[in-house]
Design an enzyme around this catalytic site. Structure first.
Site, PDB file in Angstrom:
ATOM      1  N   ARG A  22       0.816  -1.221   0.000  1.00  0.00           N
ATOM      2  CA  ARG A  22       0.000   0.000   0.000  1.00  0.00           C
ATOM      3  C   ARG A  22       0.846   1.266   0.000  1.00  0.00           C
ATOM      4  O   ARG A  22       0.467   2.272   0.602  1.00  0.00           O
ATOM      5  CB  ARG A  22      -0.964   0.019   1.193  1.00  0.00           C
ATOM      6  CG  ARG A  22      -2.057  -1.038   1.122  1.00  0.00           C
ATOM      7  CD  ARG A  22      -3.141  -0.653   0.141  1.00  0.00           C
ATOM      8  NE  ARG A  22      -3.982  -1.805  -0.160  1.00  0.00           N
ATOM      9  CZ  ARG A  22      -5.215  -1.968   0.303  1.00  0.00           C
ATOM     10  NH1 ARG A  22      -5.747  -1.061   1.063  1.00  0.00           N
ATOM     11  NH2 ARG A  22      -5.909  -3.030  -0.039  1.00  0.00           N
ATOM     12  N   ARG A  26      -3.782   6.006   0.333  1.00  0.00           N
ATOM     13  CA  ARG A  26      -4.447   7.133   0.995  1.00  0.00           C
ATOM     14  C   ARG A  26      -3.598   7.969   1.940  1.00  0.00           C
ATOM     15  O   ARG A  26      -3.989   9.069   2.288  1.00  0.00           O
ATOM     16  CB  ARG A  26      -5.684   6.625   1.746  1.00  0.00           C
ATOM     17  CG  ARG A  26      -6.811   6.246   0.811  1.00  0.00           C
ATOM     18  CD  ARG A  26      -7.922   5.542   1.541  1.00  0.00           C
ATOM     19  NE  ARG A  26      -7.453   4.241   2.024  1.00  0.00           N
ATOM     20  CZ  ARG A  26      -8.207   3.395   2.711  1.00  0.00           C
ATOM     21  NH1 ARG A  26      -9.444   3.721   3.037  1.00  0.00           N
ATOM     22  NH2 ARG A  26      -7.738   2.234   3.086  1.00  0.00           N
ATOM     23  N   ARG A  35      -7.773  10.883  -5.996  1.00  0.00           N
ATOM     24  CA  ARG A  35      -8.920  10.071  -5.557  1.00  0.00           C
ATOM     25  C   ARG A  35     -10.170  10.929  -5.389  1.00  0.00           C
ATOM     26  O   ARG A  35     -11.278  10.483  -5.728  1.00  0.00           O
ATOM     27  CB  ARG A  35      -8.552   9.370  -4.245  1.00  0.00           C
ATOM     28  CG  ARG A  35      -9.626   8.491  -3.650  1.00  0.00           C
ATOM     29  CD  ARG A  35      -9.761   7.174  -4.380  1.00  0.00           C
ATOM     30  NE  ARG A  35     -10.606   6.246  -3.663  1.00  0.00           N
ATOM     31  CZ  ARG A  35     -11.845   5.919  -3.995  1.00  0.00           C
ATOM     32  NH1 ARG A  35     -12.393   6.459  -5.065  1.00  0.00           N
ATOM     33  NH2 ARG A  35     -12.538   5.059  -3.287  1.00  0.00           N
ATOM     34  N   ASP A  72      -6.237  -3.432  -8.026  1.00  0.00           N
ATOM     35  CA  ASP A  72      -6.802  -4.078  -6.840  1.00  0.00           C
ATOM     36  C   ASP A  72      -7.024  -5.557  -7.120  1.00  0.00           C
ATOM     37  O   ASP A  72      -7.255  -5.947  -8.272  1.00  0.00           O
ATOM     38  CB  ASP A  72      -8.128  -3.424  -6.425  1.00  0.00           C
ATOM     39  CG  ASP A  72      -8.448  -3.738  -4.967  1.00  0.00           C
ATOM     40  OD1 ASP A  72      -8.030  -2.970  -4.088  1.00  0.00           O
ATOM     41  OD2 ASP A  72      -9.083  -4.781  -4.711  1.00  0.00           O
ATOM     42  N   TYR A 147     -14.554 -12.543  -0.853  1.00  0.00           N
ATOM     43  CA  TYR A 147     -15.264 -11.342  -1.329  1.00  0.00           C
ATOM     44  C   TYR A 147     -16.369 -11.707  -2.320  1.00  0.00           C
ATOM     45  O   TYR A 147     -17.468 -11.152  -2.281  1.00  0.00           O
ATOM     46  CB  TYR A 147     -14.279 -10.380  -1.994  1.00  0.00           C
ATOM     47  CG  TYR A 147     -13.326  -9.720  -1.019  1.00  0.00           C
ATOM     48  CD1 TYR A 147     -13.767  -8.700  -0.170  1.00  0.00           C
ATOM     49  CD2 TYR A 147     -12.002 -10.113  -0.935  1.00  0.00           C
ATOM     50  CE1 TYR A 147     -12.897  -8.095   0.733  1.00  0.00           C
ATOM     51  CE2 TYR A 147     -11.131  -9.512  -0.035  1.00  0.00           C
ATOM     52  CZ  TYR A 147     -11.585  -8.508   0.799  1.00  0.00           C
ATOM     53  OH  TYR A 147     -10.728  -7.916   1.687  1.00  0.00           O
TER      54      TYR A 147
HETATM   55  O1  1CP Z   1       0.189   0.419  -3.234  1.00  0.00           O
HETATM   56  C1  1CP Z   1      -0.226  -0.725  -3.390  1.00  0.00           C
HETATM   57  O2  1CP Z   1      -0.099  -1.619  -2.556  1.00  0.00           O
HETATM   58  C2  1CP Z   1      -0.869  -1.083  -4.724  1.00  0.00           C
HETATM   59  C3  1CP Z   1      -2.264  -1.099  -4.793  1.00  0.00           C
HETATM   60  C4  1CP Z   1      -3.173  -2.070  -4.043  1.00  0.00           C
HETATM   61  C5  1CP Z   1      -3.003  -3.418  -3.671  1.00  0.00           C
HETATM   62  C6  1CP Z   1      -1.750  -4.259  -3.781  1.00  0.00           C
HETATM   63  C7  1CP Z   1      -4.489  -1.713  -3.702  1.00  0.00           C
HETATM   64  C8  1CP Z   1      -5.084  -0.389  -3.909  1.00  0.00           C
HETATM   65  N1  1CP Z   1      -5.115  -2.837  -3.227  1.00  0.00           N
HETATM   66  C9  1CP Z   1      -4.246  -3.877  -3.167  1.00  0.00           C
HETATM   67  C10 1CP Z   1      -4.499  -5.272  -2.748  1.00  0.00           C
HETATM   68  C11 1CP Z   1      -5.730  -5.592  -1.988  1.00  0.00           C
HETATM   69  N2  1CP Z   1      -6.993  -5.101  -2.160  1.00  0.00           N
HETATM   70  C12 1CP Z   1      -5.794  -6.573  -0.961  1.00  0.00           C
HETATM   71  C13 1CP Z   1      -4.637  -7.430  -0.530  1.00  0.00           C
HETATM   72  C14 1CP Z   1      -3.734  -6.766   0.443  1.00  0.00           C
HETATM   73  C15 1CP Z   1      -4.345  -6.442   1.781  1.00  0.00           C
HETATM   74  O3  1CP Z   1      -4.684  -7.366   2.537  1.00  0.00           O
HETATM   75  O4  1CP Z   1      -4.477  -5.243   2.048  1.00  0.00           O
HETATM   76  C16 1CP Z   1      -7.115  -6.632  -0.500  1.00  0.00           C
HETATM   77  C17 1CP Z   1      -7.664  -7.530   0.593  1.00  0.00           C
HETATM   78  C18 1CP Z   1      -7.873  -5.695  -1.266  1.00  0.00           C
HETATM   79  C19 1CP Z   1      -9.327  -5.433  -1.152  1.00  0.00           C
HETATM   80  C20 1CP Z   1      -9.617  -4.017  -0.847  1.00  0.00           C
HETATM   81  N3  1CP Z   1      -9.359  -2.990  -1.694  1.00  0.00           N
HETATM   82  C21 1CP Z   1     -10.187  -3.482   0.325  1.00  0.00           C
HETATM   83  C22 1CP Z   1     -10.735  -4.283   1.491  1.00  0.00           C
HETATM   84  C23 1CP Z   1      -9.835  -4.592   2.576  1.00  0.00           C
HETATM   85  C24 1CP Z   1     -10.635  -5.338   3.639  1.00  0.00           C
HETATM   86  O5  1CP Z   1     -10.259  -5.149   4.790  1.00  0.00           O
HETATM   87  O6  1CP Z   1     -11.594  -6.071   3.317  1.00  0.00           O
HETATM   88  C25 1CP Z   1     -10.256  -2.101   0.163  1.00  0.00           C
HETATM   89  C26 1CP Z   1     -10.805  -1.078   1.132  1.00  0.00           C
HETATM   90  C27 1CP Z   1      -9.700  -1.801  -1.117  1.00  0.00           C
HETATM   91  C28 1CP Z   1      -9.578  -0.457  -1.741  1.00  0.00           C
HETATM   92  C29 1CP Z   1      -8.237  -0.007  -2.087  1.00  0.00           C
HETATM   93  N4  1CP Z   1      -7.351  -0.714  -2.893  1.00  0.00           N
HETATM   94  C30 1CP Z   1      -6.211   0.007  -3.066  1.00  0.00           C
HETATM   95  C31 1CP Z   1      -6.368   1.245  -2.360  1.00  0.00           C
HETATM   96  C32 1CP Z   1      -5.354   2.352  -2.318  1.00  0.00           C
HETATM   97  C33 1CP Z   1      -7.631   1.220  -1.755  1.00  0.00           C
HETATM   98  C34 1CP Z   1      -8.281   2.333  -0.959  1.00  0.00           C
HETATM   99  C35 1CP Z   1      -9.084   3.139  -1.891  1.00  0.00           C
HETATM  100  C36 1CP Z   1      -9.700   4.352  -1.309  1.00  0.00           C
HETATM  101  O7  1CP Z   1     -10.725   4.222  -0.620  1.00  0.00           O
HETATM  102  O8  1CP Z   1      -9.205   5.439  -1.604  1.00  0.00           O
END
Ligand code: 1CP
Length: 336
Positions: A22, A26, A35, A72, A147
């Site tokens: 990440r 954010r 965003r 994602d 999911y």
């Molecule tokens: O910078 C980076 O890491 C690259 C981008 C990236 C990656 C690798 C994002 C952007 N998401 C992910 C992987 C991801 N997405 C995972 C695996 C890693 C982890 O456990 O965190 C998972 C479970 C998700 C699913 C996801 N995407 C969630 C849910 C998490 C949960 O607790 O259920 C959420 C909230 C997102 C949105 C997301 N994806 C990425 C960002 C920056 C965001 C936030 C977006 C926002 O609201 O601005």
């Protein structure tokens, strides 16, 4: 060759490499600005120019050793026909899973829907220094299934009644997912990514009796595919505690990301023949600088004589101060 590949593939312990899960997200004001003008998260991930720009934001700011493509794990269920929405403060919400529709998916249509992701990788690779890796990723089949079927009760449990009521052939769905995930890996590598990270974020809630079928075997099949295609892979089976040892012995990835519940010394003694990555609790970056650096020192010292990639035990938290991230990188790079 990038420092990440040197450590993952050649097991070269003389070089250092740091990136953060990440790292594009954010906690960065420059991300929040983009965003705020792009409310639909999936559409943002499908905007190749913006996605590439976001990928490069933390590289420009901190000169990290690797970029991870801004996308994602839920782009795969999206490309397989489910509607994916991100509800503010609640997380992702997917439309009802339909097994018939799922099984009808064609490879061609799947790749076509994800073309903007591949384009983003192509654009990013062009403006990224040769010595830096461009990491692509997938969600592991089980984590995607959580999911897709909406079966998570809370952080620690799945709703088994819900799963039973659906009366689905889980193993059949997992093996179909593996097929599409391998296509997604292949396409991302063809577009210019050079390492794959496999996120099994919800491996920790799999019941003991199912861990082999739902976690070890699907990850192993994907890692085997990567090996055949000569793609270095890093697995992250988050939350499986001492089962990390069996995971490593069965799956045999080039690298394994440890979560912050794993004791680094235990990892060093039990996870053999692989490169260890990460471990530091992202909450440490919210504490005093002293506490953060002490936390980091524990990992750096424990792993100083084995192949290790500096990273965290989960993603950077949105409330992290970017200056803390800078401090942590400097500390790691200057550490003898
Ligand atoms: O910078 C980076 O890491 C690259 C981008 C990236 C990656 C690798 C994002 C952007 N998401 C992910 C992987 C991801 N997405 C995972 C695996 C890693 C982890 O456990 O965190 C998972 C479970 C998700 C699913 C996801 N995407 C969630 C849910 C998490 C949960 O607790 O259920 C959420 C909230 C997102 C949105 C997301 N994806 C990425 C960002 C920056 C965001 C936030 C977006 C926002 O609201 O601005």
């Amino acid at each position: 060759m990038s420092t990440l590949r040197k450590i993952l593939v050649s097991k070269d312990i003389s070089c250092k490499s740091v990136w953060f899960m990440r790292q594009a997200g954010r906690y960065l004001p420059e991300f929040r600005e983009i965003r705020s003008q792009n409310q639909n998260f999936i559409n943002l991930c499908l905007n190749s120019e913006l996605s590439s720009k976001i990928t490069l934001q933390p590289i420009k700011r901190f000169n990290l050793d690797s970029a991870i493509i801004f996308s994602d794990i839920l782009m795969v269920p999206y490309a397989l026909g489910q509607d994916v929405k991100f509800i503010k403060d609640l997380g992702p919400e997917l439309s009802e899973f339909n097994i018939e529709k799922f099984l009808e998916n064609s490879e061609k249509e799947f790749s076509k829907k994800l073309k903007p992701v591949y384009k983003a990788i192509e654009i990013t690779r062009k403006s990224l220094d040769r010595d830096k890796s461009l990491i692509a990723f997938i969600g592991a089949p089980w984590t995607l299934l959580v999911y897709m079927l909406n079966i998570k009760k809370n952080k620690f449990e799945i709703d088994f009644n819900k799963l039973k009521k659906k009366d689905l052939d889980i193993n059949k769905i997992l093996s179909r997912l593996i097929k599409f995930l391998c296509i997604h890996i292949h396409n991302q590598i063809s577009a210019g990514a050079d390492v794959i990270q496999i996120f099994d974020s919800w491996a920790g809630i799999i019941p003991h009796n199912n861990i082999k079928d739902y976690c070890f075997i699907p990850n192993a099949k994907i890692v085997e595919f990567c090996k055949r295609e000569k793609i270095p892979s890093i697995c992250f089976p988050r939350g499986i505690k001492e089962k990390y040892k069996d995971f490593n012995e069965i799956v045999k990835p080039n690298g394994i990301n440890i979560d912050y519940d794993i004791d680094p010394l235990w990892a060093k003694n039990n996870l053999r023949g692989t490169t260890i990555q990460g471990g530091l609790d992202p909450k440490k970056l919210l504490k005093s600088e002293k506490e953060m650096l002490e936390g980091a020192t524990k990992y750096i010292n424990t792993f100083k004589d084995i192949p290790y990639v500096f990273n965290l035990g989960h993603g950077l938290l949105p409330e992290t101060d970017p200056d803390r991230v800078r401090k942590l990188i400097e500390f790691y790079r200057n550490h003898q």
